[in-house]
Scaffold this motif. Structure first.
Motif, short mmCIF file in Angstrom:
data_model
loop_
_atom_site.label_atom_id
_atom_site.label_comp_id
_atom_site.label_asym_id
_atom_site.label_seq_id
_atom_site.Cartn_x
_atom_site.Cartn_y
_atom_site.Cartn_z
N ARG A 1 2.95 -6.03 0.17
CA ARG A 1 4.24 -6.55 0.48
C ARG A 1 4.30 -7.01 1.99
O ARG A 1 5.40 -8.05 2.20
N PHE A 2 3.91 -6.33 2.89
CA PHE A 2 4.21 -6.56 4.30
C PHE A 2 2.71 -6.05 5.06
O PHE A 2 1.93 -5.41 4.35
N PRO B 1 13.37 0.00 2.54
CA PRO B 1 12.56 1.16 2.01
C PRO B 1 11.93 1.34 0.72
O PRO B 1 12.16 0.18 -0.03
N GLY B 2 10.84 1.87 0.57
CA GLY B 2 10.16 2.00 -0.66
C GLY B 2 9.17 1.05 -1.05
O GLY B 2 8.84 0.62 -2.29
N VAL B 3 8.64 0.36 0.04
CA VAL B 3 7.92 -1.03 -0.09
C VAL B 3 6.37 -0.48 0.45
O VAL B 3 6.56 0.14 1.36
N THR B 4 5.51 -1.04 -0.24
CA THR B 4 4.22 -0.64 0.33
C THR B 4 3.41 -1.84 0.93
O THR B 4 3.49 -2.95 0.52
N GLY B 5 2.58 -1.71 2.05
CA GLY B 5 1.96 -2.71 2.61
C GLY B 5 0.72 -2.03 3.38
O GLY B 5 0.35 -1.00 3.33
N LEU B 6 0.17 -2.74 4.42
CA LEU B 6 -0.69 -2.73 5.12
C LEU B 6 -0.57 -2.43 6.33
O LEU B 6 0.10 -3.18 7.04
N LEU B 7 -1.13 -1.32 6.99
CA LEU B 7 -1.17 -1.13 8.69
C LEU B 7 -2.58 -1.70 9.27
O LEU B 7 -3.50 -0.94 8.58
N GLY C 1 5.70 -16.85 4.83
CA GLY C 1 6.08 -16.14 3.82
C GLY C 1 5.46 -14.69 3.85
O GLY C 1 6.01 -13.77 3.14
N ARG C 2 4.44 -14.26 4.78
CA ARG C 2 4.15 -12.99 5.05
C ARG C 2 5.57 -12.29 5.77
O ARG C 2 6.02 -12.77 6.76
N ILE C 3 5.30 -10.99 5.59
CA ILE C 3 6.31 -10.18 6.20
C ILE C 3 5.60 -9.36 7.20
O ILE C 3 4.58 -8.73 6.68
N VAL C 4 6.22 -9.23 8.42
CA VAL C 4 5.43 -8.51 9.47
C VAL C 4 6.47 -7.31 10.01
O VAL C 4 7.52 -7.60 10.35
N VAL C 5 6.07 -6.03 10.00
CA VAL C 5 6.59 -5.01 10.30
C VAL C 5 6.08 -4.48 11.76
O VAL C 5 4.90 -4.10 11.59
N ALA C 6 6.81 -4.26 12.54
CA ALA C 6 6.54 -3.76 13.92
C ALA C 6 6.91 -2.24 14.17
O ALA C 6 8.17 -1.93 13.99
N HIS D 1 -4.76 0.42 6.61
CA HIS D 1 -4.02 1.87 6.04
C HIS D 1 -3.17 1.32 5.18
O HIS D 1 -2.57 0.30 5.30
N ARG D 2 -2.91 1.90 3.86
CA ARG D 2 -1.88 1.60 3.01
C ARG D 2 -0.87 2.60 3.53
O ARG D 2 -0.84 3.85 3.67
N VAL D 3 0.47 1.91 3.48
CA VAL D 3 1.64 2.66 4.06
C VAL D 3 2.91 2.15 3.26
O VAL D 3 2.72 1.00 2.38
N THR D 4 3.84 3.02 3.31
CA THR D 4 4.89 2.74 2.38
C THR D 4 6.27 2.94 3.41
O THR D 4 6.32 3.87 3.92
N THR D 5 7.21 2.12 3.45
CA THR D 5 8.37 2.12 4.09
C THR D 5 9.23 3.21 3.65
O THR D 5 9.36 3.60 2.32
#
Length: 484
Positions: A378-379, A418-424, A398-403, A465-469
């Motif tokens: 998702r991000f 919170p509770g969303v899975t994405g790629l690191l 449309g892509r979500i980027v978390v820093a 890596h797979r990560v979750t907020t």
């Protein structure tokens, strides 16, 4: 005038290069600043963000828009430098040569197609030098008002502009003609204007735990005998390369000639050139006794040094160096442009800064987008602020980027859901330690690695890596996207 036509053609070339090259991570980071305008930032004052915001309003959220005011400000600054040389040393026809020497440096030529805080700093420093030259020539105190505004704008660009104020104070104290301004209201009004222009940075720091002042103030030198000779050698060698060797020699000699002329004749114009070069050079050398001085930091010394070289080095041996200096500088800049655009030389990362900063980003961004689709992410997130910013600017809409980085707490950006899975995405250059993101899980072997490369030569490798907020993670923010 032929030199103006040549400057216009050179500026057009720089604009074309700026439009084609992908953004470096730092440039993308400053673009994020322009989407969250503030009175200051942890790393620097805000002028680079204002330059970018103005450029993107004109040319869109594109590499050209972000860099637009780099080539344009250097062109205008070159004209002002030429005028300053004519005002300080009338009749010597030094203006065109001073501007040409500055443009022949890699610091200016390559710096013009990259948007960093040094871009507005160099422009406003040069413009302030022009206003000081006008003041010296006309003895019209109203020019102090322009000096104040321009010096304040330089300080609003980067903190090293404090050296401009220091040089002005030394000039006022040492030059008998300039000293009389200490009793005139115009000088003090100019100083008040400089403080007013810089005030937003002070206010931002006052409301953010003085974070930026503390960060930059911690760069003071600390004598380290084991490293001092190495760092000083790197500083001098780096400047000889970035200024180009012959321009560097001319500028160093020009600084010395200005100081010597003032010592022998008490020439106020020569003193102005000396105080805007010699103290700064001494401070950077002192800094190098304890830590590495970045190659771009001394760029502010070259406008005045170029005037000294053009106006005061009149012996035939010096004059014979001028054209070779321009030709060598032009060739070196052209080689860097060509390497950045087409990479005809298969150099490794350690020998090719264009590969490290600019190489392979379009393909890498496509690979990251494909990995997100494959994993149903998702991000996408990154621990490095530059990498996160490059992802935010370059990934498809449309892509979500978390820093992730403590610096993001100084921005007014939203936190991730919170509770969303994405790629690191994590650079291998950060070492073998675990990611900062709690609970990060590496992807299966064969799917866990991406390489950014250009023509098959590796620029940088990354692990996925797979990560979750969720609660307990380090400070994180959702970065803006172009068009959002």
């Amino acid at each position: 005038m032929r030199w103006i036509a040549a400057l216009a053609a050179l500026t057009a070339l720089r604009l074309a290069v700026a439009a084609v090259l992908p953004l470096a991570p730092d440039e993308a980071y400053y673009w994020v600043w322009s989407q969250d305008l503030q009175g200051g930032y942890l790393d620097h004052p805000p002028m680079v963000a204002l330059f970018i915001r103005a450029g993107t309003l004109i040319a869109g959220e594109t590499p050209l828009g972000i860099r637009l005011f780099g080539p344009l400000s250097l062109a205008l600054g070159s004209v002002l430098l030429a005028l300053a040389a004519e005002d300080l040393f009338p009749g010597r026809k030094a203006g065109v040569w001073a501007a040409a020497l500055l443009n022949a440096t890699l610091l200016a030529g390559v710096g013009a197609v990259a948007m960093t805080p040094d871009t507005p700093l160099l422009f406003f420093w040069t413009a302030a030098l022009w206003a000081l030259a006008r003041l010296h020539r006309t003895q019209d105190g109203r020019w102090w008002l322009a000096v104040g505004v321009l010096a304040g704008a330089a300080l609003l660009s980067k903190y090293t502009a404090v050296l401009l104020g220091f040089g002005i104070v030394v000039w006022l104290l040492l030059d008998a003609t300039a000293r009389r301004w200490l009793l005139r209201w115009q000088l003090w009004a100019g100083g008040a204007l400089a403080v007013a222009v810089f005030a937003p940075v002070v206010l931002w720091n006052a409301t953010h735990d003085w974070a930026s002042f503390a960060k930059q103030g911690g760069r003071a030198g600390d004598w380290q005998p084991g490293q001092a000779l190495r760092f000083i050698g790197e500083l001098i060698g780096g400047q000889a390369g970035l200024a180009t060797p012959l321009v560097f020699v001319l500028c160093v000699a020009g600084m010395g000639a200005a100081a010597w002329r003032w010592w022998k004749t008490r020439d106020g114009a020569a003193l102005l050139v000396a105080v805007l070069t010699v103290p700064g050079a001494a401070i950077f050398l002192w800094q190098a006794t304890g830590s590495r001085v970045q190659g771009n930091w001394p760029a502010i010394l070259y406008p005045a040094a170029a005037i000294g070289a053009a106006a005061l080095l009149t012996a035939p041996a010096w004059l014979r160096l001028r054209w070779p200096a321009l030709i060598l500088g032009g060739v070196m800049s052209a080689v860097v442009y060509v390497q950045a655009l087409a990479a005809p030389f298969p150099l490794p990362r350690r020998s090719d800064p264009t590969l490290a900063r600019l190489g392979g980003w379009p393909d890498f961004l496509r690979d990251v987008d494909a990995a997100m689709t494959r994993e149903g992410a998702r991000f996408v997130a990154a621990e490095e602020y530059g990498l996160a910013s490059a992802l935010a600017f370059g990934l498809p809409r449309g892509r979500i980027v978390v820093a992730m980085d403590p610096r993001w707490r100084y921005f007014s950006l939203p936190a991730p859901e919170p509770g969303v899975t994405g790629l690191l995405v994590r650079s291998e250059r950060r070492g073998e330690g675990p990611p900062l993101w709690p609970g990060a899980q590496p992807l299966p072997e064969g799917e866990d690695r991406l390489v950014r490369h250009r023509n098959g030569i590796e620029a940088e490798a990354y692990r996925l890596h797979r990560v979750t907020t969720g609660a307990g993670q380090p400070p994180a923010a959702l970065l803006p996207r172009p068009g959002s």
